[in-house]
Design a protein around this motif. Structure first.
Motif, short mmCIF file in Angstrom:
data_model
loop_
_atom_site.label_atom_id
_atom_site.label_comp_id
_atom_site.label_asym_id
_atom_site.label_seq_id
_atom_site.Cartn_x
_atom_site.Cartn_y
_atom_site.Cartn_z
N PRO A 82 0.83 -1.22 0.00
CA PRO A 82 0.00 0.00 0.00
C PRO A 82 0.86 1.26 0.00
O PRO A 82 1.88 1.34 0.68
CB PRO A 82 -0.81 -0.13 1.30
N ASP A 83 0.41 2.27 -0.76
CA ASP A 83 1.19 3.49 -0.93
C ASP A 83 1.44 4.22 0.39
O ASP A 83 2.50 4.82 0.58
CB ASP A 83 0.50 4.44 -1.91
N HIS A 84 0.45 4.20 1.29
CA HIS A 84 0.65 4.94 2.54
C HIS A 84 1.73 4.28 3.41
O HIS A 84 2.39 4.96 4.20
CB HIS A 84 -0.66 5.06 3.33
N ILE A 85 1.95 3.00 3.22
CA ILE A 85 3.02 2.32 3.96
C ILE A 85 4.38 2.70 3.39
O ILE A 85 5.31 3.02 4.14
CB ILE A 85 2.81 0.79 3.92
N THR A 86 4.49 2.68 2.07
CA THR A 86 5.79 2.99 1.47
C THR A 86 6.18 4.44 1.72
O THR A 86 7.33 4.75 2.06
CB THR A 86 5.78 2.70 -0.04
N LEU A 87 5.22 5.36 1.58
CA LEU A 87 5.55 6.78 1.73
C LEU A 87 5.84 7.13 3.19
O LEU A 87 6.86 7.76 3.49
CB LEU A 87 4.39 7.63 1.21
N TRP A 88 4.97 6.69 4.09
CA TRP A 88 5.14 7.03 5.49
C TRP A 88 6.20 6.15 6.17
O TRP A 88 6.60 6.42 7.31
CB TRP A 88 3.82 6.91 6.24
N GLY A 89 6.67 5.13 5.47
CA GLY A 89 7.68 4.27 6.05
C GLY A 89 9.10 4.65 5.70
O GLY A 89 10.05 4.21 6.36
N LEU A 90 9.28 5.50 4.67
CA LEU A 90 10.64 5.80 4.24
C LEU A 90 10.84 7.28 3.90
O LEU A 90 11.55 7.98 4.61
CB LEU A 90 11.00 4.93 3.02
N ARG A 91 10.21 7.75 2.86
CA ARG A 91 10.51 9.12 2.41
C ARG A 91 10.09 10.18 3.42
O ARG A 91 10.88 11.06 3.78
CB ARG A 91 9.84 9.40 1.07
N LEU A 92 8.83 10.11 3.89
CA LEU A 92 8.36 11.16 4.80
C LEU A 92 9.08 11.15 6.14
O LEU A 92 9.38 12.22 6.68
CB LEU A 92 6.85 11.05 4.99
N PRO A 93 9.40 9.98 6.72
CA PRO A 93 10.18 10.03 7.96
C PRO A 93 11.54 10.71 7.80
O PRO A 93 12.03 11.37 8.73
CB PRO A 93 10.35 8.55 8.33
N ILE A 94 12.15 10.56 6.62
CA ILE A 94 13.44 11.23 6.39
C ILE A 94 13.22 12.74 6.25
O ILE A 94 13.90 13.54 6.89
CB ILE A 94 14.12 10.66 5.14
N CYS A 95 12.24 13.13 5.43
CA CYS A 95 11.97 14.56 5.23
C CYS A 95 11.59 15.24 6.54
O CYS A 95 12.10 16.33 6.87
CB CYS A 95 10.85 14.75 4.21
N GLN A 96 10.70 14.61 7.30
CA GLN A 96 10.23 15.23 8.53
C GLN A 96 11.24 15.08 9.66
O GLN A 96 11.45 16.01 10.45
CB GLN A 96 8.87 14.65 8.92
N GLY A 97 11.90 13.93 9.72
CA GLY A 97 12.87 13.70 10.78
C GLY A 97 14.07 14.61 10.69
O GLY A 97 14.68 14.98 11.72
N PHE A 98 14.44 15.00 9.46
CA PHE A 98 15.57 15.91 9.25
C PHE A 98 15.11 17.33 8.96
O PHE A 98 15.90 18.17 8.54
CB PHE A 98 16.46 15.39 8.12
N ASP A 99 13.84 17.60 9.18
CA ASP A 99 13.26 18.94 8.99
C ASP A 99 13.66 19.55 7.66
O ASP A 99 14.07 20.72 7.58
CB ASP A 99 13.67 19.86 10.15
N GLN A 100 13.54 18.75 6.60
CA GLN A 100 13.84 19.22 5.25
C GLN A 100 12.60 19.97 4.75
O GLN A 100 11.84 19.50 3.92
CB GLN A 100 14.17 18.04 4.34
N TYR A 101 12.42 21.18 5.26
CA TYR A 101 11.13 21.85 5.08
C TYR A 101 10.99 22.56 3.74
O TYR A 101 9.90 22.99 3.38
CB TYR A 101 10.86 22.82 6.23
N ALA A 102 12.08 22.70 2.99
CA ALA A 102 11.99 23.34 1.68
C ALA A 102 12.18 22.30 0.58
O ALA A 102 13.26 21.75 0.40
CB ALA A 102 13.05 24.43 1.55
N ASN A 103 11.09 22.01 -0.12
CA ASN A 103 11.14 21.10 -1.25
C ASN A 103 11.24 21.96 -2.51
O ASN A 103 10.33 22.74 -2.81
CB ASN A 103 9.88 20.23 -1.28
#
Length: 363
Positions: A82-103
């Protein structure tokens, strides 16, 4: 010797194909610039890792990654996860965990690539979309109640904070200020979303006072799609919420010829953590393993990574090589060519040597 440690996470679908192509070009740049060195470590995190371990990456994944200078990311998503597992399991934790707030998502029509827009060529569409990357509609707040019953309820709560909006506005205005046109368009939906979006508009007006040399205007997101399509020359730098910019940047990539040429940088502007660089095309598992994935987006995002690391000459050399190869008609099928991923990569690698040699002779 200028040495950079790069964490490569090819992940899913065509991710390994385009990231390996990008790594080949980083090695070519090492040859072209002897003072430059990349220590690249690959991680096998992603959907296959999930199928084996029940998680997309190890529990200590962020702790491992935080010691690198940058992260070079492929794509996430699989047909059987499921897409919500792949996105919330890898990419978003990195973006949010490292406060990469400017995409940051630059888009322009490259030489040799045709836009689906009539009479739109190189120079007519040259944008940078700044996407707020830490909150908004992708904050992860909300829930579901009464599952499976007629009265089941699902809520998604969009979170907007003054801190979050102010810092992305200031980043976008500063970026617009650095570009020749010094122009920014702020995109919201404040006519219908009267709380968070109105706050966006108000904070934009406040931050604009710090940048008197930047001209700016506002657009509702639905009207913005029309402006992007009919009047691409009227736009330059664009800032929008997490959701709106996600959608608009896909449209921008398509208008530039293909999502296969569209890059992304997930930036921590304060440089407390490593920033992450990825193509926006996704895993594209329908063409995985066919050898026809367009690697240009991964090359362009590698150039963004080099710029972020301060290697401006290497970044410029890489992009000149990419443009020369596109201009010569060496392209994958998604942009009207017949070349394979490897043929495009080899051509750009050869052009890196030639492009740099010309630049050095001019100097």
């Amino acid at each position: 010797m200028r040495t950079y440690s790069i964490a490569a996470i090819p992940a899913d679908g065509i991710g390994p194909e385009v990231i390996n192509a990008g790594i080949q070009l980083l090695r070519s740049l090492e040859q072209r610039f002897p003072g430059l060195q990349f220590n690249i470590q690959q991680f096998d995190w992603g959907s296959d890792y999930y199928k084996q371990h029940g998680v997309m990456m190890p529990e200590n994944g962020l702790e491992v990654l935080k010691h690198f200078n940058a992260i070079y990311f492929g794509a996430v998503g699989a047909a059987d996860v499921p897409d919500h597992i792949t996105l919330w399991g890898l990419r978003l934790p990195i973006c949010q965990g490292f406060d990469q707030y400017a995409n940051v998502r630059p888009t322009r029509v490259l030489p040799g690539i045709s836009s689906p827009l009539r009479n739109c060529g190189p120079g007519d569409l040259d944008w940078i979309i700044v996407r707020e990357n830490s909150e908004g509609e992708y904050s992860g707040h909300g829930g579901r109640a009464h599952r499976g019953l007629p009265e089941e309820v699902g809520t998604e709560v969009a979170i907007f904070t003054r801190t979050g909006v102010t810092r992305i506005m200031r980043y976008a205005f500063s970026l617009a200020q650095s570009r020749p046109r010094k122009q920014l368009t702020v995109v919201t939906k404040s006519n219908a979303q009267r709380h968070g979006m109105v706050m966006w508009d108000e904070i934009a007006a406040e931050v604009a006072q710090e940048f008197p040399d930047v001209s700016w205007d506002k657009m509702l997101v639905d009207a913005m799609t029309v402006r992007m399509t009919l009047h691409p020359q009227s736009l330059d730098t664009i800032v929008a919420t997490n959701l709106h910019a996600d959608i608009l940047s896909d449209l921008a990539g398509a208008l530039a010829g293909s999502l296969g040429v569209a890059p992304t940088a997930n930036i921590d502007p304060e440089r407390r953590f490593p920033s992450m660089f990825e193509p926006i095309h996704g895993s594209a598992f329908d063409i995985t393993g066919k050898g026809i994935a367009n690697p240009v987006a991964s090359f362009w995002t590698a150039a963004q990574m080099l710029e972020h690391l301060g290697e401006h000459q290497a970044a410029e050399t890489l992009m000149q090589a990419v443009e020369n190869v596109c201009r010569a008609g060496i392209k994958t099928p998604d942009v009207g060519g017949s070349a394979t991923t490897q043929q495009v990569t080899d051509a750009v690698a050869a052009a890196i040597m030639q492009t740099s040699a010309v630049a050095e002779s001019v100097l």
